[in-house]
Design a protein around this motif. Structure first.
Motif, short mmCIF file in Angstrom:
data_model
loop_
_atom_site.label_atom_id
_atom_site.label_comp_id
_atom_site.label_asym_id
_atom_site.label_seq_id
_atom_site.Cartn_x
_atom_site.Cartn_y
_atom_site.Cartn_z
N MET A 27 0.83 -1.19 0.00
CA MET A 27 0.00 0.00 0.00
C MET A 27 0.88 1.26 0.00
N ARG A 28 1.92 1.25 0.81
CA ARG A 28 2.81 2.42 0.83
C ARG A 28 3.53 2.58 -0.51
N ARG A 29 3.93 1.50 -1.08
CA ARG A 29 4.73 1.56 -2.32
C ARG A 29 3.96 2.17 -3.48
N VAL A 30 2.69 1.84 -3.59
CA VAL A 30 1.90 2.34 -4.72
C VAL A 30 1.01 3.53 -4.36
N GLY A 31 0.92 3.86 -3.08
CA GLY A 31 0.13 5.01 -2.66
C GLY A 31 -1.36 4.81 -2.75
N LEU A 32 -1.80 3.56 -2.63
CA LEU A 32 -3.23 3.25 -2.68
C LEU A 32 -3.63 2.48 -1.43
N GLY A 33 -4.90 2.58 -1.06
CA GLY A 33 -5.42 1.83 0.06
C GLY A 33 -5.74 0.40 -0.35
N LYS A 34 -5.94 -0.43 0.66
CA LYS A 34 -6.21 -1.85 0.44
C LYS A 34 -7.46 -2.06 -0.42
N SER A 35 -8.52 -1.34 -0.13
CA SER A 35 -9.77 -1.50 -0.89
C SER A 35 -9.58 -1.15 -2.36
N MET A 36 -8.85 -0.06 -2.61
CA MET A 36 -8.62 0.36 -3.99
C MET A 36 -7.76 -0.66 -4.73
N ILE A 37 -6.73 -1.17 -4.06
CA ILE A 37 -5.88 -2.18 -4.69
C ILE A 37 -6.71 -3.39 -5.10
N TYR A 38 -7.54 -3.89 -4.19
CA TYR A 38 -8.33 -5.08 -4.52
C TYR A 38 -9.41 -4.79 -5.55
N ARG A 39 -9.92 -3.56 -5.58
CA ARG A 39 -10.88 -3.21 -6.62
C ARG A 39 -10.19 -3.21 -7.99
N LEU A 40 -8.98 -2.64 -8.05
CA LEU A 40 -8.23 -2.64 -9.31
C LEU A 40 -7.86 -4.05 -9.74
N ILE A 41 -7.56 -4.92 -8.78
CA ILE A 41 -7.28 -6.32 -9.12
C ILE A 41 -8.52 -6.96 -9.75
N SER A 42 -9.68 -6.71 -9.15
CA SER A 42 -10.91 -7.31 -9.69
C SER A 42 -11.23 -6.78 -11.08
N GLU A 43 -10.79 -5.54 -11.37
CA GLU A 43 -10.99 -4.95 -12.70
C GLU A 43 -9.84 -5.29 -13.65
N ARG A 44 -8.90 -6.10 -13.19
CA ARG A 44 -7.73 -6.51 -13.98
C ARG A 44 -6.86 -5.32 -14.38
N ARG A 45 -6.76 -4.33 -13.48
CA ARG A 45 -5.96 -3.15 -13.74
C ARG A 45 -4.80 -3.03 -12.76
N PHE A 46 -4.56 -4.07 -11.97
CA PHE A 46 -3.46 -4.13 -11.01
C PHE A 46 -3.04 -5.58 -10.90
N PRO A 47 -1.74 -5.85 -10.78
CA PRO A 47 -1.29 -7.25 -10.73
C PRO A 47 -1.83 -7.98 -9.50
N PRO A 48 -2.32 -9.19 -9.68
CA PRO A 48 -2.83 -9.94 -8.52
C PRO A 48 -1.68 -10.48 -7.66
#
Length: 56
Positions: free
Chosen positions: A1-22
């Motif tokens: 989360m610190r490395r990419v500057g996003l919160g946990k919820s946003m990271i997992y939302r982007l993963i579900s949208e296939r816009r962030f590496p799982p």
């Protein structure tokens, strides 16, 4: 989360949208991301800041 500057919820939302590496499961209770994939994702997003609108 610190490395990419996003919160946990946003990271997992982007993963579900296939816009962030799982993440990779390393045990039933732990997951980790590939350093190479995260660095690549950051580079792709950074390109969006240079004269373009931010697109995550």
């Amino acid at each position: 989360m610190r490395r990419v500057g996003l919160g946990k919820s946003m990271i997992y939302r982007l993963i579900s949208e296939r816009r962030f590496p799982p993440p990779y499961k390393i045990s039933p209770f732990a997951s980790r991301w590939s350093e190479r994939e995260i660095v690549g994702w950051i580079a792709d997003v950074k390109d969006g800041f240079e004269g373009k609108k931010r697109s995550i």
